[in-house]
Scaffold this motif. Structure first.
Motif, PDB file in Angstrom:
ATOM      1  N   VAL A  34      -0.750 -19.646  -1.889  1.00 54.32           N
ATOM      2  CA  VAL A  34      -0.482 -18.304  -1.385  1.00 54.32           C
ATOM      3  C   VAL A  34      -0.062 -17.466  -2.588  1.00 54.32           C
ATOM      4  O   VAL A  34       0.841 -17.857  -3.331  1.00 54.32           O
ATOM      5  N   VAL A  35      -0.743 -16.337  -2.792  1.00 47.16           N
ATOM      6  CA  VAL A  35      -0.491 -15.479  -3.954  1.00 47.16           C
ATOM      7  C   VAL A  35       0.200 -14.196  -3.488  1.00 47.16           C
ATOM      8  O   VAL A  35      -0.256 -13.543  -2.551  1.00 47.16           O
ATOM      9  N   LEU A  36       1.298 -13.868  -4.186  1.00 48.13           N
ATOM     10  CA  LEU A  36       2.099 -12.690  -3.855  1.00 48.13           C
ATOM     11  C   LEU A  36       2.141 -11.720  -5.029  1.00 48.13           C
ATOM     12  O   LEU A  36       1.943 -12.110  -6.181  1.00 48.13           O
ATOM     13  N   THR A  37       2.441 -10.490  -4.731  1.00 47.93           N
ATOM     14  CA  THR A  37       2.607  -9.469  -5.755  1.00 47.93           C
ATOM     15  C   THR A  37       3.923  -9.672  -6.506  1.00 47.93           C
ATOM     16  O   THR A  37       4.846 -10.312  -5.996  1.00 47.93           O
ATOM     17  N   GLU A  55       2.278 -11.242   6.168  1.00 48.04           N
ATOM     18  CA  GLU A  55       1.050 -11.699   5.521  1.00 48.04           C
ATOM     19  C   GLU A  55       1.273 -12.915   4.634  1.00 48.04           C
ATOM     20  O   GLU A  55       0.318 -13.585   4.264  1.00 48.04           O
ATOM     21  N   ALA A  56       2.511 -13.197   4.306  1.00 46.93           N
ATOM     22  CA  ALA A  56       2.829 -14.406   3.545  1.00 46.93           C
ATOM     23  C   ALA A  56       3.413 -15.489   4.454  1.00 46.93           C
ATOM     24  O   ALA A  56       2.987 -16.641   4.407  1.00 46.93           O
ATOM     25  N   ILE A  57       4.370 -15.115   5.278  1.00 44.76           N
ATOM     26  CA  ILE A  57       5.106 -16.100   6.067  1.00 44.76           C
ATOM     27  C   ILE A  57       4.246 -16.760   7.128  1.00 44.76           C
ATOM     28  O   ILE A  57       4.283 -17.982   7.282  1.00 44.76           O
ATOM     29  N   VAL A  58       3.447 -15.996   7.859  1.00 38.98           N
ATOM     30  CA  VAL A  58       2.638 -16.595   8.931  1.00 38.98           C
ATOM     31  C   VAL A  58       1.662 -17.637   8.368  1.00 38.98           C
ATOM     32  O   VAL A  58       1.623 -18.767   8.862  1.00 38.98           O
ATOM     33  N   MET A  82       9.672  -8.675  -1.554  1.00 40.01           N
ATOM     34  CA  MET A  82       9.198  -8.416  -0.193  1.00 40.01           C
ATOM     35  C   MET A  82       9.392  -6.932   0.096  1.00 40.01           C
ATOM     36  O   MET A  82      10.464  -6.383  -0.190  1.00 40.01           O
ATOM     37  N   ASP A  83       8.375  -6.307   0.639  1.00 44.76           N
ATOM     38  CA  ASP A  83       8.514  -4.904   1.013  1.00 44.76           C
ATOM     39  C   ASP A  83       9.672  -4.792   2.007  1.00 44.76           C
ATOM     40  O   ASP A  83       9.653  -5.443   3.053  1.00 44.76           O
ATOM     41  N   PRO A  84      10.690  -3.999   1.704  1.00 44.20           N
ATOM     42  CA  PRO A  84      11.845  -3.911   2.593  1.00 44.20           C
ATOM     43  C   PRO A  84      11.488  -3.444   4.004  1.00 44.20           C
ATOM     44  O   PRO A  84      12.164  -3.803   4.970  1.00 44.20           O
ATOM     45  N   GLY A 137      -1.100  -9.393   1.407  1.00 45.46           N
ATOM     46  CA  GLY A 137      -1.228  -7.974   1.127  1.00 45.46           C
ATOM     47  C   GLY A 137       0.100  -7.252   1.053  1.00 45.46           C
ATOM     48  O   GLY A 137       1.176  -7.834   1.158  1.00 45.46           O
ATOM     49  N   GLY A 138      -0.010  -5.970   0.892  1.00 43.63           N
ATOM     50  CA  GLY A 138       1.140  -5.093   0.742  1.00 43.63           C
ATOM     51  C   GLY A 138       0.826  -4.085  -0.339  1.00 43.63           C
ATOM     52  O   GLY A 138      -0.090  -4.276  -1.139  1.00 43.63           O
ATOM     53  N   SER A 139       1.585  -3.027  -0.373  1.00 42.03           N
ATOM     54  CA  SER A 139       1.326  -1.985  -1.367  1.00 42.03           C
ATOM     55  C   SER A 139       1.469  -2.491  -2.790  1.00 42.03           C
ATOM     56  O   SER A 139       0.730  -2.083  -3.683  1.00 42.03           O
ATOM     57  N   GLY A 140       2.400  -3.387  -3.025  1.00 46.88           N
ATOM     58  CA  GLY A 140       2.589  -3.911  -4.375  1.00 46.88           C
ATOM     59  C   GLY A 140       1.335  -4.561  -4.919  1.00 46.88           C
ATOM     60  O   GLY A 140       1.003  -4.409  -6.103  1.00 46.88           O
ATOM     61  N   ALA A 141       0.625  -5.270  -4.059  1.00 49.43           N
ATOM     62  CA  ALA A 141      -0.592  -5.965  -4.483  1.00 49.43           C
ATOM     63  C   ALA A 141      -1.656  -5.005  -5.006  1.00 49.43           C
ATOM     64  O   ALA A 141      -2.441  -5.367  -5.884  1.00 49.43           O
TER      65      ALA A 141
END
Length: 149
Positions: A34-37, A55-58, A82-84, A137-141
């Motif tokens: 699993v790849v995160l920003t 999108e990461a935890i599930v 993590m996006d707050p 996903g997320g804005s950081g990515a």
């Protein structure tokens, strides 16, 4: 995500999970990444951002439940932001009802997956060891994923 998750599990284990083995000792030799920003703030406004918790935890929870070993990487390694707004512990956030996320983050072993990530560049040479790769996903990515070779 309800359509993607069964496909993800099928790729990783070849079938839907029938039991939930202990996450610390997956029952198969299957492996997921699993790849995160690593981007914690918008470059121009400096407003906080990061990966979307769901999108990461599930995927992590479902893969572990299916007996798949899960590694987590981020662009820079270390604690991934993590996006707050998606943090299930934020009572004003969009994920305030995300109980699975609160349970995940309350478990120190599982929460550590998000705070002790491997630097993605250190994983790339071993990419063939993974049966599936999930990019949360997320804005950081949108800022660091496209820029990272």
């Amino acid at each position: 995500m309800s359509v993607v998750l069964p496909a993800l599990l099928a790729l990783a284990v070849g079938a839907a999970p029938t039991a939930a083995p202990d996450a610390a000792s997956p029952s198969s030799s299957r492996r997921a990444l699993v790849v995160l920003t690593s981007t914690a703030a918008f470059p121009t406004t400096k407003a906080p951002t990061g990966f979307v918790a769901q999108e990461a935890i599930v995927p992590i929870v479902e893969l572990l439940a299916a007996g798949v070993a899960v590694d987590v990487a981020s662009i820079k390694g270390g604690a991934a932001p993590m996006d707050p707004k998606s943090d299930p512990r934020n009572p004003a956030g969009m994920a305030k009802d995300f109980q699975l996320g609160r349970d995940f983050l309350a478990d120190p072993t599982r929460a550590a997956l998000l705070t002790t990530t491997t630097k993605l560049a250190d994983v790339v040479g071993n990419a063939g060891r993974y049966d599936v790769v999930v990019f949360a996903g997320g804005s950081g990515a949108s800022f660091d994923f496209p820029q990272d070779a």
